[in-house]
Design a protein around this motif. Structure first.
Motif, PDB file in Angstrom:
ATOM      1  N   PHE A  43      17.398  24.255  32.016  1.00 54.12           N
ATOM      2  CA  PHE A  43      18.089  23.313  32.901  1.00 54.12           C
ATOM      3  C   PHE A  43      18.786  24.097  34.004  1.00 54.12           C
ATOM      4  CE2 PHE A  43      18.716  21.373  28.701  1.00 54.12           C
ATOM      5  CZ  PHE A  43      18.395  19.981  29.117  1.00 54.12           C
ATOM      6  N   LEU A  44      18.633  23.760  35.296  1.00 54.16           N
ATOM      7  CA  LEU A  44      18.996  24.163  36.107  1.00 54.16           C
ATOM      8  C   LEU A  44      20.467  23.773  36.415  1.00 54.16           C
ATOM      9  CD1 LEU A  44      16.524  24.025  39.071  1.00 54.16           C
ATOM     10  CD2 LEU A  44      17.095  25.945  37.597  1.00 54.16           C
ATOM     11  N   LYS A  45      21.406  24.531  37.289  1.00 55.74           N
ATOM     12  CA  LYS A  45      22.928  24.229  37.186  1.00 55.74           C
ATOM     13  C   LYS A  45      22.995  22.763  37.660  1.00 55.74           C
ATOM     14  CE  LYS A  45      27.068  25.803  39.493  1.00 55.74           C
ATOM     15  NZ  LYS A  45      27.555  27.050  40.176  1.00 55.74           N
ATOM     16  N   LYS A  46      23.896  21.870  37.226  1.00 56.37           N
ATOM     17  CA  LYS A  46      24.210  20.548  37.619  1.00 56.37           C
ATOM     18  C   LYS A  46      23.321  19.419  36.909  1.00 56.37           C
ATOM     19  CE  LYS A  46      27.067  21.378  41.651  1.00 56.37           C
ATOM     20  NZ  LYS A  46      27.582  20.979  43.073  1.00 56.37           N
ATOM     21  N   GLN A  47      22.074  19.951  36.292  1.00 59.57           N
ATOM     22  CA  GLN A  47      21.118  19.006  35.824  1.00 59.57           C
ATOM     23  C   GLN A  47      21.707  18.359  34.350  1.00 59.57           C
ATOM     24  OE1 GLN A  47      17.246  20.941  35.064  1.00 59.57           O
ATOM     25  NE2 GLN A  47      16.448  20.007  36.597  1.00 59.57           N
ATOM     26  N   PHE A  59      19.096  17.603  19.676  1.00 63.35           N
ATOM     27  CA  PHE A  59      20.069  18.633  19.368  1.00 63.35           C
ATOM     28  C   PHE A  59      19.728  20.077  19.964  1.00 63.35           C
ATOM     29  CE2 PHE A  59      22.539  19.475  15.191  1.00 63.35           C
ATOM     30  CZ  PHE A  59      23.843  20.007  15.983  1.00 63.35           C
ATOM     31  N   ASP A  60      20.681  20.442  20.871  1.00 62.12           N
ATOM     32  CA  ASP A  60      20.184  21.614  21.691  1.00 62.12           C
ATOM     33  C   ASP A  60      21.145  22.915  21.263  1.00 62.12           C
ATOM     34  OD1 ASP A  60      18.480  20.302  23.042  1.00 62.12           O
ATOM     35  OD2 ASP A  60      20.203  20.049  24.852  1.00 62.12           O
ATOM     36  N   PHE A  61      20.147  23.978  20.938  1.00 60.73           N
ATOM     37  CA  PHE A  61      20.869  25.331  20.573  1.00 60.73           C
ATOM     38  C   PHE A  61      20.756  26.271  21.999  1.00 60.73           C
ATOM     39  CE2 PHE A  61      20.048  29.879  19.348  1.00 60.73           C
ATOM     40  CZ  PHE A  61      21.140  30.068  18.706  1.00 60.73           C
ATOM     41  N   ILE A  62      21.862  26.598  22.437  1.00 58.75           N
ATOM     42  CA  ILE A  62      21.817  27.641  23.843  1.00 58.75           C
ATOM     43  C   ILE A  62      21.276  29.022  23.692  1.00 58.75           C
ATOM     44  CG2 ILE A  62      23.397  28.035  25.920  1.00 58.75           C
ATOM     45  CD1 ILE A  62      23.808  25.256  25.354  1.00 58.75           C
ATOM     46  N   VAL A  63      20.386  29.406  24.236  1.00 61.75           N
ATOM     47  CA  VAL A  63      19.931  30.575  24.089  1.00 61.75           C
ATOM     48  C   VAL A  63      20.761  31.379  25.403  1.00 61.75           C
ATOM     49  CG1 VAL A  63      17.797  32.170  24.657  1.00 61.75           C
ATOM     50  CG2 VAL A  63      17.861  29.930  23.520  1.00 61.75           C
ATOM     51  N   ARG A  64      20.838  30.810  26.390  1.00 61.23           N
ATOM     52  CA  ARG A  64      21.579  31.384  27.555  1.00 61.23           C
ATOM     53  C   ARG A  64      22.053  30.413  28.510  1.00 61.23           C
ATOM     54  NH1 ARG A  64      19.109  32.623  32.207  1.00 61.23           N
ATOM     55  NH2 ARG A  64      16.947  32.302  31.345  1.00 61.23           N
ATOM     56  N   GLY A  65      23.274  30.769  28.958  1.00 64.15           N
ATOM     57  CA  GLY A  65      23.808  29.755  29.857  1.00 64.15           C
ATOM     58  C   GLY A  65      25.040  29.055  29.186  1.00 64.15           C
ATOM     59  N   CYS A  66      25.505  27.902  30.151  1.00 65.00           N
ATOM     60  CA  CYS A  66      26.495  26.945  29.588  1.00 65.00           C
ATOM     61  C   CYS A  66      26.288  25.808  29.754  1.00 65.00           C
ATOM     62  CB  CYS A  66      27.692  27.807  30.005  1.00 65.00           C
ATOM     63  SG  CYS A  66      29.309  26.830  29.771  1.00 65.00           S
ATOM     64  N   LEU A  67      26.455  24.810  28.774  1.00 71.21           N
ATOM     65  CA  LEU A  67      26.499  23.173  29.035  1.00 71.21           C
ATOM     66  C   LEU A  67      27.817  22.643  28.624  1.00 71.21           C
ATOM     67  CD1 LEU A  67      23.201  22.120  27.499  1.00 71.21           C
ATOM     68  CD2 LEU A  67      23.288  23.124  29.793  1.00 71.21           C
ATOM     69  N   ILE A 106      26.159  15.149  29.070  1.00 72.35           N
ATOM     70  CA  ILE A 106      25.996  16.630  28.959  1.00 72.35           C
ATOM     71  C   ILE A 106      25.204  17.154  30.244  1.00 72.35           C
ATOM     72  CG2 ILE A 106      25.181  18.518  27.501  1.00 72.35           C
ATOM     73  CD1 ILE A 106      25.189  16.827  25.249  1.00 72.35           C
ATOM     74  N   ASP A 107      26.153  18.381  30.687  1.00 64.91           N
ATOM     75  CA  ASP A 107      25.158  18.783  32.004  1.00 64.91           C
ATOM     76  C   ASP A 107      25.364  20.194  32.086  1.00 64.91           C
ATOM     77  OD1 ASP A 107      27.569  19.238  33.098  1.00 64.91           O
ATOM     78  OD2 ASP A 107      27.409  17.700  34.957  1.00 64.91           O
ATOM     79  N   ALA A 108      24.719  20.899  33.028  1.00 66.13           N
ATOM     80  CA  ALA A 108      24.645  22.423  32.931  1.00 66.13           C
ATOM     81  C   ALA A 108      25.479  22.972  33.957  1.00 66.13           C
ATOM     82  CB  ALA A 108      23.312  22.980  33.209  1.00 66.13           C
ATOM     83  N   LEU A 109      26.496  23.888  33.315  1.00 66.00           N
ATOM     84  CA  LEU A 109      27.304  24.763  34.534  1.00 66.00           C
ATOM     85  C   LEU A 109      26.807  25.880  35.149  1.00 66.00           C
ATOM     86  CD1 LEU A 109      30.798  24.133  32.498  1.00 66.00           C
ATOM     87  CD2 LEU A 109      29.968  22.900  34.413  1.00 66.00           C
TER      88      LEU A 109
END
Lengths: 206, 206
Positions: A43-47, A59-67, A106-109
């Motif tokens: 996900f790009l930022k704001k997607q 059901f999402d597991f975060i590898v890198r980044g922040c939602l 839910i979106d990407a910060l």
DNA sequence: CTACACCCATGACCTGGTTTAAGAAAGAGC
DNA sequence: GCTCTTTCTTAAACCAGGTCATGGGTGTAG
């Protein structure tokens, strides 16, 4: 199509395998199931990962980044229920499990890589390896407890106390999030958060 | 010793068997497991089912009566997270599952009969009949969703809106609970709830 | 360098909810 | 029947937090 190709896939799943292993050790066939069922996604930022009105499919597991998981009320105010960073999970579990329309977004910060599983693949995972039934029960319990703590806080703490407790619980997020986001998580306006910070700074300096 | 003897026990479990059957039909041996693992218990009004500082040992299904789950904050104010009446469940799930000290209390608002299972019997139940793994995942999901709704409400609704929504969601509780209890559930003082009611009565009459 | 966008701080004023206090109403115990 | 406790209501003073408006700081695209 995900921008991450198959050769990097096993490498990407490693954090998730580690995560499961910490809860309950997996055997080889279970590890292969994880590799087969979870798919990387960027996900790009704001997607958006989920928009209200849709049924939550993953059901999402975060590898890198922040939602962030949030709700927009009738007056257009944002209320953030959860931030999810590396090695944490995010989903609207109600919508996901009940197959009902979600009231959340839910979106990407930040630009974020997740490993995601669909509802049907998760059910299939439960059937093929009941160990995951238990693993996901534990995950659900953890989310439940987190929520319970928040309700306790929203009830009985002032905004300043909630901010202090946010600082203690998520010190790594402080410099990663804007104050607008933190305010929306605490349930106050950015203006008021600013005043709280001013108050604390003044008290700390003398 | 429970004041309910063995001859009445099967009759007492019936509501619980019905409850499970509605989620996923049980076979004979599963029904027998339920009879063996769940034990009836009577609470007189004001008796505690759980006191903060203790580890929550039971998961209780209400046959008749009403329990409340609440927290007392540093200032001595009561905050009710949940009322549980006939055919509903109550427990501090965090404490129960993690085997950690609870920060909550549970007590009886009326004379109440429950069917309770201990942590170890529940684990044993999961092992002997994995169907219950799924049943209790669904229960956990339901509790989770209820909590999620409450967080949404605490964030974005005024006390009056929360009261209106309480009336819609739990109309049967209105005459069964004192306003002190309802106020503690809504997160306001009884005085302010009284004002809300006054305001609504005035608007409704004209 | 400038222009525009966004983030954060600050101040004046407003509102929802609390506090305190006092009294009316309704059970519950005797 | 009366007393005691608990429940509910009302009202005035007060406070936490919101609203609105302003201004300054810091990118960042042209």
């Amino acid at each position: 199509m995900s921008p991450i190709d198959n050769t990097t896939k096993t490498a990407t799943s490693q954090p998730l395998l580690d995560h499961f292993n910490k809860l309950i050790p997996l055997n080889q066939s279970e590890r292969e199931l994880v590799n087969a069922k979870f798919h990387p996604h960027l996900f790009l930022k704001k997607q958006f990962a989920l928009q209200h009105g849709d049924v939550c499919q993953y059901f999402d597991f975060i590898v890198r980044g922040c939602l962030r998981l949030y709700k927009v009320d009738e007056k257009g105010v944002y209320h953030i229920l959860q931030f999810a960073t590396e090695n944490h999970w995010i989903s609207d579990l109600s919508s996901f499990h009940k197959r009902t329309k979600s009231g959340f977004d839910i979106d990407a910060l930040e630009d974020t890589v997740v490993l995601r599983i669909t509802y049907h693949d998760l059910i299939d995972l439960y059937v093929k390896a009941p160990k995951f039934d238990r693993i996901f029960r534990v995950l659900l319990e953890n989310h439940f407890m987190q929520q319970q703590d928040r309700i306790g806080q929203l009830f009985s703490s002032t905004a300043e106390e909630r901010y202090q407790s946010f600082l203690e619980t998520y010190p790594h997020l402080l410099n990663r999030l804007s104050q607008v986001q933190i305010a929306a998580y605490l349930g106050v306006t950015p203006e008021f958060l600013s005043r709280i910070r001013g108050r604390i700074a003044k008290n700390d300096s003398r």
